[in-house]
Every structure is written in structure tokens, then in C-alpha cells.
Design a protein around this motif. Structure first.
Motif, PDB file in Angstrom:
ATOM      1  N   ASP A 130      -8.161 -15.190  -0.511  1.00 49.05           N
ATOM      2  CA  ASP A 130      -9.173 -15.150  -1.678  1.00 49.05           C
ATOM      3  C   ASP A 130      -9.075 -16.613  -2.169  1.00 49.05           C
ATOM      4  O   ASP A 130     -10.234 -17.168  -2.708  1.00 49.05           O
ATOM      5  CB  ASP A 130      -8.435 -14.405  -2.819  1.00 49.05           C
ATOM      6  CG  ASP A 130      -9.191 -13.016  -3.002  1.00 49.05           C
ATOM      7  OD1 ASP A 130     -10.357 -13.149  -2.733  1.00 49.05           O
ATOM      8  OD2 ASP A 130      -8.794 -11.983  -3.816  1.00 49.05           O
ATOM      9  N   ALA A 135     -13.603 -13.930   1.024  1.00 50.16           N
ATOM     10  CA  ALA A 135     -13.529 -12.496   0.521  1.00 50.16           C
ATOM     11  C   ALA A 135     -13.153 -11.436   1.743  1.00 50.16           C
ATOM     12  O   ALA A 135     -12.877 -10.291   1.760  1.00 50.16           O
ATOM     13  CB  ALA A 135     -14.599 -12.127  -0.480  1.00 50.16           C
ATOM     14  N   ASP A 136     -13.931 -11.866   2.822  1.00 48.55           N
ATOM     15  CA  ASP A 136     -13.958 -10.950   4.062  1.00 48.55           C
ATOM     16  C   ASP A 136     -12.576 -10.959   4.647  1.00 48.55           C
ATOM     17  O   ASP A 136     -12.311  -9.845   4.869  1.00 48.55           O
ATOM     18  CB  ASP A 136     -14.913 -11.491   4.962  1.00 48.55           C
ATOM     19  CG  ASP A 136     -16.331 -11.673   4.584  1.00 48.55           C
ATOM     20  OD1 ASP A 136     -16.881 -10.523   4.042  1.00 48.55           O
ATOM     21  OD2 ASP A 136     -16.969 -12.534   4.122  1.00 48.55           O
ATOM     22  N   ALA A 138      -9.853 -11.628   2.985  1.00 48.17           N
ATOM     23  CA  ALA A 138      -8.941 -10.896   1.902  1.00 48.17           C
ATOM     24  C   ALA A 138      -9.111  -9.283   2.077  1.00 48.17           C
ATOM     25  O   ALA A 138      -8.315  -8.635   2.165  1.00 48.17           O
ATOM     26  CB  ALA A 138      -9.408 -11.160   0.650  1.00 48.17           C
ATOM     27  N   ASP A 139     -10.383  -8.968   2.225  1.00 49.21           N
ATOM     28  CA  ASP A 139     -10.799  -7.422   2.366  1.00 49.21           C
ATOM     29  C   ASP A 139     -10.094  -6.854   3.762  1.00 49.21           C
ATOM     30  O   ASP A 139      -9.586  -5.856   3.828  1.00 49.21           O
ATOM     31  CB  ASP A 139     -12.214  -7.368   2.596  1.00 49.21           C
ATOM     32  CG  ASP A 139     -12.562  -5.919   2.639  1.00 49.21           C
ATOM     33  OD1 ASP A 139     -12.141  -5.041   1.481  1.00 49.21           O
ATOM     34  OD2 ASP A 139     -13.284  -5.278   3.569  1.00 49.21           O
TER      35      ASP A 139
END
Ligand SMILES: [Fe+2]
Length: 160
Positions: A130, A135-136, A138-139
Motif C-alpha cells: 500500500d 493496491a493490486d 496489497a490485494d
């Protein structure tokens, strides 16, 4: 120095390098965890033998999925994935899984420790990804940590 490849992905080189570095450390941990799972799968003995033999192999299967997803995210970012046993032995940050144990309670305790440690590292990696603006990734780590928590529950339920 890890290899880099050109890509048209809309992320900067510095950002991709930092994320790839993070991915490779967790990759080593995940491979280490998958091998620990086999160690438990093969050597466990005790009254719940069959269910534990199967549970530990399910953890191996899940860990192999995490390994593949982490490695392929590094490649998608134009990076390199290092997953040989020599690299893993040097890079893994997990506590060494004990090799001499057989008793089911010993393997459950050792696997709970390993899963909890990996879960903590993956949760920290969510925040690190993050902070790096990815974000990807992190996801990806969020999905993995949810899975790890589930297997930790499965293992700890045998001890409670
Ligand atoms: Fe087997």
C-alpha cells in the motif's frame, strides 16, 4: 542484481523494483512454508494420523498457490522471481521448521507457529505494498493472509 524487463505497465521502474523485492522475500517464505507442510505431511504420527496427513497436504496445496501468485506478480511487474531452494534457504525469514518431530501435537504446534509467523509477515506486506502505491499487490497479499488465517484456525482447532 535481479533481472529487469521492459513493460508498458503504468507503474514506475522504482516502484516496480521495490514491490518486486517485497514479493521475492514473501515468495521465499511461502516456498519455505510449503516445504514445512510436506515435512509435516510425511512425518506426522498419532491418533489423528489420517486427518492430519491430509490437512498438512491441503496446506501444501494452498501454499503452492500462494507461491505461484506471488512469483507471477513479480514477473508481471517486469521483475524476476527467485525460487530455488538455495535462494529460499538464504532469503526465507521464517523460523526453521523442526525436522526431528513426529508426534501430532508437535507438528500441530510447529505448523501453527509457522502459519502465524507467515500470516504476520503477509499482513505487514499488505501495508508495505500500500505504501508503495501498489493496491493490486496489497490485494494479492490480503487474499493470501485471509487464507493463511483459515488454515491457522484448522490447525489450532486440533489443539484447543
Ligand atoms: Fe503425499
Amino acid at each position: 542484481m535481479a533481472k529487469r524487463y521492459e513493460t508498458k505497465i503504468d507503474m514506475g521502474k522504482k516502484q516496480r523494483e521495490a514491490v518486486t523485492k517485497l514479493l521475492n522475500v514473501r515468495l521465499a517464505d511461502a516456498i519455505d512454508l510449503s516445504l514445512a507442510g510436506k515435512q509435516a505431511h510425511w512425518n506426522v504420527k498419532g491418533p489423528n494420523f489420517l486427518s492430519l496427513h491430509e490437512l498438512f497436504d491441503k496446506i501444501v496445496g494452498a501454499a503452492q498457490g500462494w507461491v505461484d501468485d506471488i512469483a507471477e506478480r513479480a514477473i508481471a511487474l517486469g521483475g524476476h522471481a527467485s525460487g530455488t531452494v538455495q535462494v529460499v534457504a538464504k532469503s526465507s525469514t521464517l523460523k526453521a521448521y523442526p525436522v526431528g518431530i513426529t508426534a501430532s501435537t508437535d507438528h500441530l504446534e510447529a505448523m501453527a507457529t509457522t502459519l502465524a509467523q507467515f500470516g504476520k509477515l503477509v499482513r505487514a506486506a499488505i501495508d508495505e505494498a500500500d505504501k508503495l502505491g501498489d493496491a493490486d499487490t496489497a490485494d494479492l497479499f490480503t487474499g493470501i493472509s485471509t487464507d493463511v488465517d483459515k488454515y491457522l484456525w484448522f490447525v489450532e482447532a486440533h489443539l484447543q
